[in-house]
Design a protein around this motif. Structure first.
Motif, PDB file in Angstrom:
ATOM      1  N   HIS A 267       0.807  -1.218   0.000  1.00  0.00           N
ATOM      2  CA  HIS A 267       0.000   0.000   0.000  1.00  0.00           C
ATOM      3  C   HIS A 267       0.844   1.273   0.000  1.00  0.00           C
ATOM      4  O   HIS A 267       0.526   2.241  -0.709  1.00  0.00           O
ATOM      5  CB  HIS A 267      -0.954   0.008   1.195  1.00  0.00           C
ATOM      6  N   ARG A 289      -7.616  -2.531  -3.272  1.00  0.00           N
ATOM      7  CA  ARG A 289      -6.812  -3.051  -2.163  1.00  0.00           C
ATOM      8  C   ARG A 289      -7.229  -4.487  -1.869  1.00  0.00           C
ATOM      9  O   ARG A 289      -8.407  -4.742  -1.597  1.00  0.00           O
ATOM     10  CB  ARG A 289      -7.003  -2.184  -0.913  1.00  0.00           C
ATOM     11  N   SER A 294      -1.852  -3.251  -3.297  1.00  0.00           N
ATOM     12  CA  SER A 294      -2.615  -2.281  -4.077  1.00  0.00           C
ATOM     13  C   SER A 294      -2.476  -2.551  -5.568  1.00  0.00           C
ATOM     14  O   SER A 294      -1.393  -2.896  -6.047  1.00  0.00           O
ATOM     15  CB  SER A 294      -2.126  -0.857  -3.797  1.00  0.00           C
TER      16      SER A 294
END
Length: 303
Positions: A267, A289, A294
């Protein structure tokens, strides 16, 4: 447990000796250790993964071929993230690659079902099934990066024809094969690992997919790729730094109005990649997500 294969790991599926290095802790130190192991040159880890393992707890797993390499992994982890305590466990007398899938349920993303033959035969008709057996190439559908890409692919197919596909870092070929089964007109996959290229082409045959070819190349600016450009849908499920470096080539190879799907990002790694592609005039569409990872979706302006 699902883990990611990296090009440095070229072990055959029936390897019978392996060392697993594990550590649990807060997200920040686990991600720091993951970065350090993934970017060490050369890395003592042949495979490394990080994922959530409970509320506010993350787990790091790495695999090494020798005990010396396992100890080197521990040294790196404890050097960059002293909050973590890494443990080494010898994994013996196991077909460890096959065990990475054995007994796992199929992965479902929209209409897509990705599974090995042990589970795929039990699925209902009318779904887009992708047969991917355990093997030494990344991409079984279980990993958060692959899952995010499949979710993005489903959104593409619901809004426009998938068209011509470029899959950079194709691994097992799962994304390109899924795209072909969902109506893509053709697909080219690339990988820096020759073993992955062989596996991807074999998987295309097992899925009765024609029009897809995996090639052993580095980067995206090669004659074969340029000759087939532009591409309507581009996947690049690799790592942060290569993605940033490939931004100019990917932007140039994408057709006006085309979709770019990027993954392989923890992320905290997503913002610099987003900035690199936005700087090329690409329109950011969304961020997906999944399992600590991600996936970024961009669209090239139509004109």
């Amino acid at each position: 447990m699902i883990f990611s294969f990296f090009p440095s790991l070229r072990s055959p599926a029936n390897r019978r000796g392996m060392y697993q290095i594990s550590a649990r802790g807060a997200r920040a130190p686990v991600e720091t250790a993951w970065d350090a192991l993934a970017w060490a040159d050369p890395s003592p880890a042949g495979a490394v993964d990080a994922k959530e393992d409970g509320r506010s707890v993350w787990r790091l797993d790495a695999f090494a071929e020798t005990h010396e390499e396992a100890e080197a992994c521990v040294s790196i982890i404890e050097d960059v993230a002293p909050e973590l305590t890494a443990r080494i466990e010898e994994v013996i007398d196991r077909d460890w690659v096959t065990l990475s899938l054995e007994g796992l349920p199929p992965v479902e993303a929209g209409p897509f079902i990705v599974a090995g033959s042990h589970a795929l035969t039990r699925q209902s008709p009318g779904r887009i099934s992708v047969l991917i057996e355990a093997g030494p190439a990344f991409g079984t559908g279980h990993h958060g990066t692959t899952l995010g890409c499949l979710i993005a692919l489903d959104e593409v197919r619901r809004n426009r024809p998938i068209g011509k596909v470029l899959d950079l870092g194709t691994g097992s070929g799962v994304l390109a094969i899924a795209a072909m089964k969902a109506g893509a007109t053709s697909a080219i996959g690339t990988d820096i690992d020759l073993d992955s290229v062989l596996v991807a082409n074999e998987n295309a045959q097992k899925n009765n997919v024609t029009g897809f070819t995996a090639m052993h190349v580095t980067g995206a600016n090669t004659p074969r790729i340029r000759r087939s450009a532009p591409y309507d849908t581009v996947f690049a499920n690799i790592l942060m730094r290569p993605l940033i470096g490939l931004a100019p080539d990917i932007a140039a190879l994408t057709a006006p109005g085309g979709t770019i799907i990027l993954s392989g990002l923890l992320h905290h790694q997503a913002p610099p990649v987003r900035n690199a592609f936005a700087a090329r005039g690409l329109d950011f569409q969304k961020r997906i997500r999944e399992d600590g990872w991600s996936t970024l979706v961009f669209q090239k302006p139509a004109g």
